[in-house]
Design an enzyme around this catalytic site. Structure first.
Site, PDB file in Angstrom:
ATOM      1  N   CYS A  98      -3.742  -9.583  -7.308  1.00  0.00           N
ATOM      2  CA  CYS A  98      -3.663  -8.159  -6.963  1.00  0.00           C
ATOM      3  C   CYS A  98      -2.775  -8.027  -5.735  1.00  0.00           C
ATOM      4  O   CYS A  98      -2.918  -8.790  -4.782  1.00  0.00           O
ATOM      5  CB  CYS A  98      -5.069  -7.641  -6.651  1.00  0.00           C
ATOM      6  SG  CYS A  98      -5.094  -5.949  -6.005  1.00  0.00           S
TER       7      CYS A  98
ATOM      8  N   CYS B 157      -7.996  -0.280  -1.084  1.00  0.00           N
ATOM      9  CA  CYS B 157      -8.659  -1.339  -1.863  1.00  0.00           C
ATOM     10  C   CYS B 157      -9.772  -0.735  -2.729  1.00  0.00           C
ATOM     11  O   CYS B 157     -10.736  -0.172  -2.212  1.00  0.00           O
ATOM     12  CB  CYS B 157      -9.229  -2.398  -0.926  1.00  0.00           C
ATOM     13  SG  CYS B 157     -10.070  -3.696  -1.859  1.00  0.00           S
TER      14      CYS B 157
ATOM     15  N   CYS C 250      -3.081  -4.155  -1.612  1.00  0.00           N
ATOM     16  CA  CYS C 250      -3.114  -3.977  -0.154  1.00  0.00           C
ATOM     17  C   CYS C 250      -1.757  -4.284   0.480  1.00  0.00           C
ATOM     18  O   CYS C 250      -1.519  -3.942   1.642  1.00  0.00           O
ATOM     19  CB  CYS C 250      -4.240  -4.797   0.486  1.00  0.00           C
ATOM     20  SG  CYS C 250      -4.023  -6.574   0.329  1.00  0.00           S
TER      21      CYS C 250
ATOM     22  N   CYS D  59      -4.160  -0.089   3.855  1.00  0.00           N
ATOM     23  CA  CYS D  59      -4.640  -1.178   2.993  1.00  0.00           C
ATOM     24  C   CYS D  59      -6.159  -1.114   2.839  1.00  0.00           C
ATOM     25  O   CYS D  59      -6.688  -1.339   1.751  1.00  0.00           O
ATOM     26  CB  CYS D  59      -4.206  -2.528   3.554  1.00  0.00           C
ATOM     27  SG  CYS D  59      -4.633  -2.785   5.277  1.00  0.00           S
TER      28      CYS D  59
ATOM     29  N   CYS E 169       0.224  -3.074  13.401  1.00  0.00           N
ATOM     30  CA  CYS E 169      -0.513  -2.226  12.453  1.00  0.00           C
ATOM     31  C   CYS E 169      -0.839  -0.867  13.074  1.00  0.00           C
ATOM     32  O   CYS E 169      -0.898   0.145  12.364  1.00  0.00           O
ATOM     33  CB  CYS E 169      -1.810  -2.911  12.009  1.00  0.00           C
ATOM     34  SG  CYS E 169      -1.562  -4.186  10.746  1.00  0.00           S
TER      35      CYS E 169
ATOM     36  N   CYS F 152      -2.718   2.564  11.573  1.00  0.00           N
ATOM     37  CA  CYS F 152      -2.658   2.562  10.103  1.00  0.00           C
ATOM     38  C   CYS F 152      -3.894   1.856   9.517  1.00  0.00           C
ATOM     39  O   CYS F 152      -4.407   0.910  10.093  1.00  0.00           O
ATOM     40  CB  CYS F 152      -1.388   1.831   9.663  1.00  0.00           C
ATOM     41  SG  CYS F 152      -1.241   1.657   7.873  1.00  0.00           S
TER      42      CYS F 152
ATOM     43  N   ASP G 159       0.180 -24.322   1.306  1.00  0.00           N
ATOM     44  CA  ASP G 159      -1.056 -23.895   0.659  1.00  0.00           C
ATOM     45  C   ASP G 159      -1.724 -25.061  -0.061  1.00  0.00           C
ATOM     46  O   ASP G 159      -2.406 -24.862  -1.069  1.00  0.00           O
ATOM     47  CB  ASP G 159      -0.688 -22.829  -0.400  1.00  0.00           C
ATOM     48  CG  ASP G 159      -1.597 -21.633  -0.319  1.00  0.00           C
ATOM     49  OD1 ASP G 159      -2.502 -21.652   0.507  1.00  0.00           O
ATOM     50  OD2 ASP G 159      -1.388 -20.692  -1.111  1.00  0.00           O
TER      51      ASP G 159
ATOM     52  N   CYS H 126     -12.844  -9.235  -3.569  1.00  0.00           N
ATOM     53  CA  CYS H 126     -11.385  -9.088  -3.705  1.00  0.00           C
ATOM     54  C   CYS H 126     -10.967  -9.338  -5.155  1.00  0.00           C
ATOM     55  O   CYS H 126     -11.374 -10.329  -5.774  1.00  0.00           O
ATOM     56  CB  CYS H 126     -10.723 -10.089  -2.758  1.00  0.00           C
ATOM     57  SG  CYS H 126      -8.951 -10.231  -2.959  1.00  0.00           S
TER      58      CYS H 126
HETATM   59 FE1  SF4 Z   1      -1.439  -2.999   8.806  1.00  0.00          FE
HETATM   60 FE2  SF4 Z   1      -2.709  -2.530   6.488  1.00  0.00          FE
HETATM   61 FE3  SF4 Z   1      -1.250  -0.587   7.603  1.00  0.00          FE
HETATM   62 FE4  SF4 Z   1      -0.032  -2.719   6.531  1.00  0.00          FE
HETATM   63  S1  SF4 Z   1      -1.253  -1.186   5.409  1.00  0.00           S
HETATM   64  S2  SF4 Z   1       0.422  -1.757   8.542  1.00  0.00           S
HETATM   65  S3  SF4 Z   1      -1.521  -4.334   6.996  1.00  0.00           S
HETATM   66  S4  SF4 Z   1      -3.101  -1.523   8.442  1.00  0.00           S
END
Ligand code: SF4
Length: 365
Positions: free
Chosen positions: A238, A195, A241, A191, A185, A188, A131, A211
Site C-alpha cells: 500500500c 490511512c 500514506c 498521511c 512535516c 501536516c 533491507d 497496516c
Molecule cells: Fe509528514 Fe505525513 Fe504530511 Fe508527509 S503526509 S509531510 S509524512 S505529515
C-alpha cells in the site's frame, strides 16, 4: 586534497546512488525505540525483528569495531502507465513492480564496498545491507542527513520525495558524520488522516498489525474481516500514506539522471503496473514463479497474493470475476476458500444492488 570522507561520498554518487551520507555507528533514539515498539506488539508476526533486536538497536553488534554507517538512497523511477480501461485491476506498491531491489542495490553496494577498500588504501571491515539484515536503514539514513523520517515513518528527501530505495554500509573507517536533517512535516497530518485502517498509533508510530502493507505482504493467515473492505484493490502493499504526502505530490518531480542505469534496472515491469485481477486469480504456482522471478513481490508467497487478489476482486464490484473467484471457493486450501466465499458474497451483493438500482431508476455507482 579531499579527505577520505568526501571521497567516499563522491564514490557513492559516482556509483549511481542519488544520495550518500555518513552517520556514526551508534544507537540512536530511533533505533532504541524499537524495543518499545516491539513490546507494544506493533511488529505483529514479524518475529525476525524480535530475534535480532539488540543488533537492530546497536550496529556495533553487527560489525565489530564499526565506527561509521554510510547510508545511500536511490529514488524510484517514474510511475507505470495509466490503467487500461475496461478490466478490474489490482494495485502493487511502486517499489515492488520491478526487479528485486535487494539484489540490484545489494550488488551495487558490494561493488561500493570493494572500491572503499581501495580508497582507504588499507584493510578495512565493511558489511552492507539493503533491507536484508539487522540494521535500521531508515534511522541511519535520517542520521546521515539524506532525509528525515516523516510522520508516515518513511524517509523523506525534500527533493526526491519518499519513494526511495535505501541501503547501508557499516565500516570500521572513522568517517566524518553528516548532520541529521530537520523534520519538515510541520503541522501536516495528511498521511495519518488518509490511512483507511488508522494504522498510525501516533505520528511517527506505525502499528504494523493495522497496516495494509503488512497485511498483504507479511501476514501469513487470514486478513481480518474488518480490514477487507479497506484493502480496496491492493494486491501487494500500500502506498497511500506516501501518495498523499505533499513531498511526493509536487508536480513535475523527476528523479535525477541515471547515467549508470541503476534506476533503469528497477523499472516497473509492464504486467505488474496494474495487474488484471482475472490474470492474478488464474496464476497457478508454476506461473506465479515465472511471473515473479527475481522480484521482491514474491515475499507474500503465491497463496498470499491469491488471498489478496480475492479480496480485491470482492471489492471490485466486477461480476465478470465471479467464475475466477468461484474456482478458489472450491480450493483445498481453507484460507483461499474463506476469502473466495467472502469475495463471492460481496460481488453478488453488489450485483443485486445494481440490478435493484436499475429497476428503481436509482444508480448505485
Ligand atoms: Fe509528514 Fe505525513 Fe504530511 Fe508527509 S503526509 S509531510 S509524512 S505529515
Amino acid at each position: 586534497m579531499e579527505d577520505l570522507t568526501s571521497r567516499a561520498l563522491a564514490l557513492g554518487q559516482a556509483m549511481g546512488f542519488d544520495r550518500v551520507g555518513v552517520a556514526p555507528a551508534l544507537p540512536t533514539p530511533q533505533t532504541e525505540f524499537l524495543r518499545q515498539w516491539v513490546a507494544r506488539g506493533f511488529a505483529g508476526e514479524m518475529q525476525y525483528l524480535v530475534r535480532r533486536l539488540e543488533e537492530r538497536v546497536d550496529p556495533r553488534r553487527v560489525l565489530e569495531g564499526a565506527r561509521s554507517i554510510i547510508a545511500v538512497s536511490l529514488a524510484l523511477g517514474p510511475e507505470a502507465e495509466e490503467t487500461p480501461p475496461g478490466r478490474a485491476v489490482g494495485s502493487v506498491a511502486r517499489y515492488a513492480r520491478g526487479d528485486d531491489y535487494h539484489r540490484v542495490l545489494g550488488e551495487r553496494l558490494r561493488a561500493y564496498e570493494n572500491e572503499l577498500v581501495t580508497l582507504a588504501g588499507q584493510p578495512i571491515r565493511t558489511k552492507s545491507y539493503v533491507d536484508t539484515g539487522p540494521v535500521q536503514e531508515r534511522a541511519y539514513s535520517a542520521q546521515a542527513g539524506i532525509g528525515w523520517i516523516g510522520k508516515n515513518t518513511c524517509l523523506i528527501d525534500p527533493e526526491l520525495g519518499s519513494h526511495l530505495f535505501l541501503g547501508v554500509v557499516l565500516t570500521d573507517l572513522p568517517l566524518r558524520a553528516n548532520a541529521p536533517m530537520a523534520d519538515h512535516c510541520g503541522t501536516c497530518r495528511a498521511c495519518l488522516d488518509a490511512c483507511p485502517t488508522r494504522a498510525f498509533d501516533a505520528p511517527y508510530v506505525l502499528d504494523a498489525t493495522r497496516c495494509l502493507s503488512y497485511a498483504t505482504i507479511e501476514q501469513r493467515g487470514a486478513i481480518p474481516d474488518s480490514m477487507r473492505e479497506a484493502l480496496g484493490d491492493r494486491a501487494f502493499g500500500c502506498d497511500l500514506c506516501q501518495e498523499v504526502c505533499p513531498w511526493n505530490s509536487r508536480s513535475g518531480r523527476r528523479p535525477p539522471p541515471d547515467p549508470l542505469g541503476l534506476r533503469a534496472r528497477l523499472a516497473p515491469r509492464s504486467e505488474w503496473g496494474a495487474p488484471g485481477l482475472e490474470w492474478l486469480l488464474g496464476l497457478d504456482e508454476k506461473n506465479w514463479r515465472t511471473a515473479t522471478r527475481r522480484m521482491a513481490l514474491r515475499r507474500s508467497g503465491h497463496r498470499g497474493l491469491l488471498r489478496n487478489a480475492l479480496i480485491a476482486a470482492g471489492n471490485s464490484g466486477d461480476s465478470a470475476l465471479i467464475p475466477a473467484v468461484q474456482r478458489h471457493a472450491a480450493s483445498e486450501d481453507p484460507l483461499l476458500v474463506d476469502h473466495a466465499v467472502w469475495a463471492l458474497a460481496r460481488l453478488r451483493a453488489t450485483s443485486r444492488a445494481r440490478a435493484a438500482g436499475r429497476g428503481s431508476g436509482v444508480t448505485t455507482s
